[in-house]
Design an enzyme around this catalytic site. Sequence first.
Site, short mmCIF file in Angstrom:
data_model
loop_
_atom_site.label_atom_id
_atom_site.label_comp_id
_atom_site.label_asym_id
_atom_site.label_seq_id
_atom_site.Cartn_x
_atom_site.Cartn_y
_atom_site.Cartn_z
N HIS A 59 0.78 -1.32 0.43
CA HIS A 59 -0.06 0.18 -0.29
C HIS A 59 0.94 1.47 -0.19
O HIS A 59 2.14 0.87 0.19
CB HIS A 59 -1.25 -0.07 1.11
CG HIS A 59 -0.23 -0.15 2.87
ND1 HIS A 59 0.20 0.71 2.91
CD2 HIS A 59 0.25 -0.85 3.14
CE1 HIS A 59 1.59 0.84 4.45
NE2 HIS A 59 0.75 -0.77 4.32
N ASP A 335 4.61 -4.20 3.73
CA ASP A 335 5.45 -4.85 3.86
C ASP A 335 6.31 -6.48 4.61
O ASP A 335 6.80 -6.92 3.75
CB ASP A 335 6.36 -4.06 4.71
CG ASP A 335 5.72 -4.36 5.99
OD1 ASP A 335 4.74 -4.81 6.23
OD2 ASP A 335 6.59 -3.08 6.54
#
Length: 431
Positions: A59, A335
């Site tokens: 994102h 991540d």
Amino acid sequence: MITSVLRGRLWVPVGVLTSLAYLVHQRRVALAEQRGPHGQHPVDRSLLELKMVQVVFRHGARSPLKPLPQEEQQVEWNPRLLEVPPQTRLEYTVTDLTGGPKPHSPFDSQYRKTVLKGGMFAGQLTNVGMWQMFALGERLRKSYVEDVPFLSPTFNPQEVFVRSTNIYRNLESTRCLLAGLFPHPKEGPITIHTDDASSEVLYPNFQNCCSLRERTRGRRQAASLQPGISEDLKKVKEGMGIASSDEVDFVLLFDNMAAEQAHGLLSCPTLKRFTQMIEQRAVDTVLYMQSEDRECLQMVVGPFLHILESNLLRAVDPASPTGKTRKLYLYSAHDVTVMPLLMALGIFDHKWPPFAVDVTLELYQHQQSKEWFVQLYYHGKGDSQLWPRDKAALGIWWQAGTRTLSQACSRLLVGTGPPSSSPEHLPGCDI
């Protein structure tokens, strides 16, 4: 430089997820052989037809998930950062994977309990992140609509499948990407598919995989005590005036630092001075948590790898029913998804995956020989070399991966209670 291919013998270790060292060795072997596989001449790209693209992306930029303990070290997170750029607006609806109602998300309600200095909540996508995702969508449009007429210029659900984790910043990031990719949307909302938190595989599901939880229990705290990491952490905490007893590690420091940098808000002199070291030690912490354990890595990202591989298998299988495959698969992740994915593919550069980064897999077929080729890009960059991918090699990877995955995480639990938005294992990361 990354290896641009997922060659057969490189993909077998991905399936069984052998040690990271072996993957790196295989990557070097592949790079050494780029003069041409098995002595063959380079592939004539004019004879290659793009068949499928899969994009996994993190994102866009967000506010930190947890503030630093010293208020004087905290920056102002002004709600004006939440203003939506008009160009990124796009109507969408969210369903579960079968098209049913949107599942409940336990994460966003937890984020709202943490109010940052300035008034924003923890983990909110900002307009900086929205522009990042819009730019990624524009890049994909240039690659697959304008430069190569692979996709229709407007969204077509028969061509594009969109999936996101059920977290608001990811859903909104997906919206912005789609707005950049399809600036002239079809009538009606675009559907984004998501899964229940209890069975989600687009992030490491610590709460519902007992084996994974047991393997990583306590390793985050232990990482801060390791030689080198502990001395560096003490140096940074002293420079920032953070008490040694405060539960601050390099992952939390990096999360705040990266969020501030992305918005031009970095003000703490100590964070500025130790920027590179903080990132490296945050990566070291995650690597220690996973202990370079192939089974741990397998449980972290293996189920998602299986999805990516299954998409490839359907695409190369001539018996696949029409309409069962898409041209483009979009996966909005984190991540903690991208990092182990890079490790499994043997291309991890020991840098924390930045906001809006993407991993892209392209599948080609030779128009004359009918051979299959795969090319890999990370953050829009990849080598020019293509490598052949035969169906048999794909099947070997899939079978090995399926067997090992089912054994490694056979205790996947459903309905054991809602996952915490900040699991003890990875607070300060994306989930």
